[in-house]
Design a protein around this motif. Structure first.
Motif, PDB file in Angstrom:
ATOM      1  N   CYS B 149      50.427  35.781  37.913  1.00  0.00           N
ATOM      2  CA  CYS B 149      50.647  35.611  39.348  1.00  0.00           C
ATOM      3  C   CYS B 149      49.794  36.608  40.132  1.00  0.00           C
ATOM      4  CB  CYS B 149      52.112  35.839  39.717  1.00  0.00           C
ATOM      5  SG  CYS B 149      53.302  35.138  38.570  1.00  0.00           S
ATOM      6  N   LEU B 150      49.627  37.795  39.526  1.00  0.00           N
ATOM      7  CA  LEU B 150      48.895  38.869  40.214  1.00  0.00           C
ATOM      8  C   LEU B 150      47.475  38.452  40.609  1.00  0.00           C
ATOM      9  CD1 LEU B 150      49.146  41.881  41.086  1.00  0.00           C
ATOM     10  CD2 LEU B 150      48.159  42.481  38.868  1.00  0.00           C
ATOM     11  N   MET B 151      46.873  37.534  39.861  1.00  0.00           N
ATOM     12  CA  MET B 151      45.519  37.072  40.197  1.00  0.00           C
ATOM     13  C   MET B 151      45.458  36.538  41.631  1.00  0.00           C
ATOM     14  SD  MET B 151      43.939  35.099  36.921  1.00  0.00           S
ATOM     15  CE  MET B 151      45.130  33.780  36.869  1.00  0.00           C
ATOM     16  N   CYS B 152      46.520  35.901  42.070  1.00  0.00           N
ATOM     17  CA  CYS B 152      46.534  35.302  43.407  1.00  0.00           C
ATOM     18  C   CYS B 152      47.551  35.962  44.336  1.00  0.00           C
ATOM     19  CB  CYS B 152      46.837  33.816  43.328  1.00  0.00           C
ATOM     20  SG  CYS B 152      45.670  32.890  42.334  1.00  0.00           S
ATOM     21  N   HIS B 153      48.310  36.935  43.850  1.00  0.00           N
ATOM     22  CA  HIS B 153      49.336  37.557  44.686  1.00  0.00           C
ATOM     23  C   HIS B 153      49.303  39.072  44.599  1.00  0.00           C
ATOM     24  CE1 HIS B 153      50.957  33.678  45.735  1.00  0.00           C
ATOM     25  NE2 HIS B 153      51.042  33.341  44.458  1.00  0.00           N
ATOM     26  N   CYS B 215      44.696  34.314  48.882  1.00  0.00           N
ATOM     27  CA  CYS B 215      44.838  34.591  47.446  1.00  0.00           C
ATOM     28  C   CYS B 215      44.453  36.021  47.079  1.00  0.00           C
ATOM     29  CB  CYS B 215      43.987  33.635  46.623  1.00  0.00           C
ATOM     30  SG  CYS B 215      44.637  31.959  46.571  1.00  0.00           S
ATOM     31  N   HIS B 216      43.919  36.779  48.033  1.00  0.00           N
ATOM     32  CA  HIS B 216      43.477  38.148  47.712  1.00  0.00           C
ATOM     33  C   HIS B 216      44.115  39.161  48.659  1.00  0.00           C
ATOM     34  CE1 HIS B 216      40.638  36.796  44.680  1.00  0.00           C
ATOM     35  NE2 HIS B 216      40.153  35.899  45.533  1.00  0.00           N
ATOM     36  N   GLY B 217      45.410  39.056  48.876  1.00  0.00           N
ATOM     37  CA  GLY B 217      46.130  40.053  49.672  1.00  0.00           C
ATOM     38  C   GLY B 217      47.107  39.464  50.679  1.00  0.00           C
ATOM     39  N   GLY B 218      46.858  38.253  51.101  1.00  0.00           N
ATOM     40  CA  GLY B 218      47.683  37.638  52.146  1.00  0.00           C
ATOM     41  C   GLY B 218      49.047  37.179  51.679  1.00  0.00           C
ATOM     42  N   ARG B 219      49.191  36.997  50.373  1.00  0.00           N
ATOM     43  CA  ARG B 219      50.502  36.651  49.812  1.00  0.00           C
ATOM     44  C   ARG B 219      50.811  37.628  48.685  1.00  0.00           C
ATOM     45  NH1 ARG B 219      47.633  32.070  49.202  1.00  0.00           N
ATOM     46  NH2 ARG B 219      47.736  30.605  50.957  1.00  0.00           N
ATOM     47  N   ALA B 220      50.671  38.917  49.001  1.00  0.00           N
ATOM     48  CA  ALA B 220      50.835  39.925  47.957  1.00  0.00           C
ATOM     49  C   ALA B 220      52.277  40.399  47.877  1.00  0.00           C
ATOM     50  CB  ALA B 220      49.903  41.104  48.225  1.00  0.00           C
ATOM     51  N   TRP B 221      52.945  40.094  46.774  1.00  0.00           N
ATOM     52  CA  TRP B 221      54.282  40.667  46.557  1.00  0.00           C
ATOM     53  C   TRP B 221      54.235  41.752  45.508  1.00  0.00           C
ATOM     54  CZ3 TRP B 221      54.537  36.070  49.010  1.00  0.00           C
ATOM     55  CH2 TRP B 221      54.109  34.941  48.321  1.00  0.00           C
ATOM     56  N   TYR B 222      53.092  41.992  44.946  1.00  0.00           N
ATOM     57  CA  TYR B 222      52.996  43.064  43.967  1.00  0.00           C
ATOM     58  C   TYR B 222      52.228  44.220  44.581  1.00  0.00           C
ATOM     59  CZ  TYR B 222      54.611  39.235  41.117  1.00  0.00           C
ATOM     60  OH  TYR B 222      55.352  38.184  40.639  1.00  0.00           O
ATOM     61  N   ASP B 223      52.491  45.406  44.037  1.00  0.00           N
ATOM     62  CA  ASP B 223      52.040  46.630  44.667  1.00  0.00           C
ATOM     63  C   ASP B 223      50.585  46.972  44.361  1.00  0.00           C
ATOM     64  OD1 ASP B 223      52.759  48.694  46.349  1.00  0.00           O
ATOM     65  OD2 ASP B 223      53.166  50.080  44.692  1.00  0.00           O
ATOM     66  N   PRO B 225      46.342  45.677  43.179  1.00  0.00           N
ATOM     67  CA  PRO B 225      45.383  44.568  43.151  1.00  0.00           C
ATOM     68  C   PRO B 225      45.145  44.120  41.717  1.00  0.00           C
ATOM     69  CG  PRO B 225      44.232  46.650  43.532  1.00  0.00           C
ATOM     70  CD  PRO B 225      45.673  46.991  43.331  1.00  0.00           C
ATOM     71  N   PHE B 226      44.649  42.892  41.537  1.00  0.00           N
ATOM     72  CA  PHE B 226      44.317  42.414  40.195  1.00  0.00           C
ATOM     73  C   PHE B 226      42.937  42.937  39.800  1.00  0.00           C
ATOM     74  CE2 PHE B 226      42.612  39.421  37.102  1.00  0.00           C
ATOM     75  CZ  PHE B 226      43.688  39.287  36.242  1.00  0.00           C
ATOM     76  N   PRO B 227      42.776  43.442  38.574  1.00  0.00           N
ATOM     77  CA  PRO B 227      41.444  43.869  38.122  1.00  0.00           C
ATOM     78  C   PRO B 227      40.616  42.659  37.673  1.00  0.00           C
ATOM     79  CG  PRO B 227      43.103  44.364  36.440  1.00  0.00           C
ATOM     80  CD  PRO B 227      43.819  43.678  37.558  1.00  0.00           C
ATOM     81  N   TYR B 228      39.911  42.039  38.596  1.00  0.00           N
ATOM     82  CA  TYR B 228      39.183  40.794  38.285  1.00  0.00           C
ATOM     83  C   TYR B 228      38.040  41.039  37.315  1.00  0.00           C
ATOM     84  CZ  TYR B 228      41.752  38.853  42.193  1.00  0.00           C
ATOM     85  OH  TYR B 228      42.771  38.441  43.004  1.00  0.00           O
ATOM     86  N   PRO B 229      37.695  40.009  36.560  1.00  0.00           N
ATOM     87  CA  PRO B 229      36.454  40.140  35.789  1.00  0.00           C
ATOM     88  C   PRO B 229      35.296  40.271  36.773  1.00  0.00           C
ATOM     89  CG  PRO B 229      37.247  37.862  35.747  1.00  0.00           C
ATOM     90  CD  PRO B 229      38.315  38.687  36.404  1.00  0.00           C
ATOM     91  N   ARG B 230      34.248  40.971  36.353  1.00  0.00           N
ATOM     92  CA  ARG B 230      33.125  41.181  37.277  1.00  0.00           C
ATOM     93  C   ARG B 230      31.901  40.466  36.729  1.00  0.00           C
ATOM     94  NH1 ARG B 230      29.375  45.520  38.431  1.00  0.00           N
ATOM     95  NH2 ARG B 230      29.136  45.892  40.660  1.00  0.00           N
ATOM     96  N   HIS B 231      31.709  39.243  37.228  1.00  0.00           N
ATOM     97  CA  HIS B 231      30.561  38.444  36.802  1.00  0.00           C
ATOM     98  C   HIS B 231      29.292  38.942  37.492  1.00  0.00           C
ATOM     99  CE1 HIS B 231      33.853  35.605  35.815  1.00  0.00           C
ATOM    100  NE2 HIS B 231      33.030  35.153  34.890  1.00  0.00           N
TER     101      HIS B 231
END
Lengths: 224, 260
Positions: B149-153, B215-223, B225-231
């Motif tokens: 869920c953290l990927m989008c929240h 998807c990157h902060g606007g619906r964040a219920w977790y404290d 950020p997600f550590p995204y892969p870096r392409h």
């Protein structure tokens, strides 16, 4: 009495809310934070806490606010078994609260208890989904979600919650989480040589919501 | 005599009925338990399961709606959550599952399947790790791993982007609330995974400012950020910033496979 809006006005209000659009969620920072400690090793898994909880909250079959989990593994001769016992962790940054669209879920300023007024619940089950620790419980008979409120009435009467009172092994206790983490609280749940930790194996990442819980881990349940 | 006969016949009939009901319920019970332990709930079968297969038994996931009113009489249409003030939000209050599978917006930008989120559960404890030979990758007391869920929240990570700290809803005016001010050129290799619709996301972001932020902060219920892969992306410099040193450079393998 609050003014009742007709349909047209309601639509206008909704539009206005949408246009304003700068709604930001501000978390509650409580004065103190209550939290549980559970000793995974000394717990015998009798589930007296679970039953005391169901009794107190009048829960039918299905919803379980507190759940004792049996973790078993290894192969002979090195087998092991321990218990992980979780209800609601009354998180410092709960995920259920900001997800609730009706304001049914709230966090108490005084002691950080995360409570739900289930009479305001519309059964969307967002809190159940967002909680990383499986705390909110759906009651299929009533179509609403209920959860542990730390026996808030007992707390206000100066007592401990039913699960703690029901624990015959004294492996479950509740107090200011900072005292627990600093090891300054004298409890039967922690032996003098033991140090409480924030998470055990397969417990969801505690940085998500900063849950107010401490464990005495089994050697096989340690993380990091 | 006659009477006794009748009694016996009745008793036998009644007994017969009871036995039949018992047989029926134990059969239902058997079916129920067989379904709970159906291989589809476990690896590896769950990986190739289609939504349709899951829905043959779990149609209520799609059918269930929110209550018409809460027990205290609150109407869903009178409720609006803070995150529902994003410009992508449409429609009535709905359940968690329906918002991810059925809402117009969800269908526009995502292609979530049951097994994108569900990776199996252990029916013995309705969760993970209840036996020595259970699936040990599962999360305690959860059917779904919340880091997914953290990927989008998750939180909006202002620090690494070199934007002013604080909530985008307050600091974003510097960029006309448009993430593409920078992201038209930065980290442009994105969203190439089997549960997102990458082109549809870029198209949607042209007309609605909250698409990216949603998807990157606007619906964040977790404290966090997600550590995204870096392409790698075309204009990327050669040096890797410190925060990115441990990051994968490709998306998680199971999100790259073509779904059935």
């Amino acid at each position: 009495m609050a003014m009742k809006l007709d349909e047209e006005k309601k639509a206008k209000v909704k539009l206005a809310v949408k246009r304003r659009k700068k709604e930001v969620y501000t978390p509650v920072i409580p004065d103190t934070q209550l939290g549980f400690v559970h000793n995974n090793v000394d717990c015998i898994g009798c589930r007296a806490c679970e039953i005391a909880c169901k009794d107190k909250n009048g829960l039918p079959a299905g919803p379980r606010f507190r759940r004792v989990q049996y973790v078993e593994g290894g192969s002979y001769p090195e087998v092991y078994a321990y218990k992980v016992n979780i209800s609601c962790n009354h998180c410092a940054k709960p995920a259920c609260l900001p997800a609730c669209p009706t304001g049914a879920i709230f966090k108490r300023q005084k002691d950080g208890i995360v409570d739900i007024d289930s009479t305001l619940c519309i059964g969307c089950r967002r809190c159940e989904a967002t909680c990383p620790y499986g705390a909110p419980q759906y009651d299929p008979e009533e179509g609403i979600v209920k959860k542990c409120n730390l026996c808030v009435d007992e707390i206000d009467a100066g007592r401990k919650p039913y699960c703690v009172m029901g624990c015959m092994m004294r492996v479950l206790d509740l107090v200011d989480i900072n005292q627990l983490r600093q090891g300054v609280y004298d409890t039967k749940a922690i032996a003098p040589h033991e140090t409480p930790v924030r998470a055990v194996k397969n417990f969801a990442d505690p940085t998500l919501t900063n849950p107010s819980i401490a464990f005495i881990p089994h050697s096989k349940g340690k993380v990091e | 005599m006659m009477k006794l006969c009748q009694v016996i016949v009745h008793a036998t009939l009644a007994l017969g009925v009871i036995t039949l009901a018992q047989a029926e319920s134990s059969n239902a019970n058997l079916q129920y338990n067989a379904s709970r332990w159906d291989p589809i709930h476990f690896k590896p079968a769950i990986d190739s399961a289609s939504n349709e297969q899951c829905l043959t038994c779990h149609q209520e996931i799609i059918d269930r709606k929110v209550l018409e009113r809460s027990p205290a009489g609150l109407l869903p249409e009178d409720a609006l959550a803070w995150y529902q003030t994003l410009d992508t939000y449409e429609g009535e209050q709905d359940t968690f599952h329906r918002r991810h599978l059925m809402s117009d917006y969800a269908k526009e930008v995502m292609d979530l399947r049951c097994n994108t989120c569900h990776q199996g559960n252990d029916p013995r404890e309705e969760t993970a790790n209840s036996s020595a030979n259970g699936d040990t990758a599962l999360t305690q007391r959860k059917h779904v791993d919340p880091t997914l869920c953290l990927m989008c929240h998750g939180q909006y990570d202002a620090q690494i982007m070199g934007v002013p700290p604080g909530d985008w809803r307050e600091t974003g005016n510097l960029f006309n609330f448009d993430c593409l001010t920078c992201h038209a050129a930065i980290r442009t290799h994105r969203h190439q995974v089997n549960f997102l619709k990458p082109q549809a996301i870029e198209d949607a972001a042209q007309s609605r400012k909250d698409v990216c932020f949603g998807c990157h902060g606007g619906r964040a219920w977790y404290d966090i950020p997600f550590p995204y892969p870096r392409h790698a992306w075309p204009s990327a410099g050669p040096e890797i910033p410190d925060w990115a040193k441990n990051r994968p450079t490709e998306s998680t393998a199971r999100f790259l496979a073509t779904p059935n």
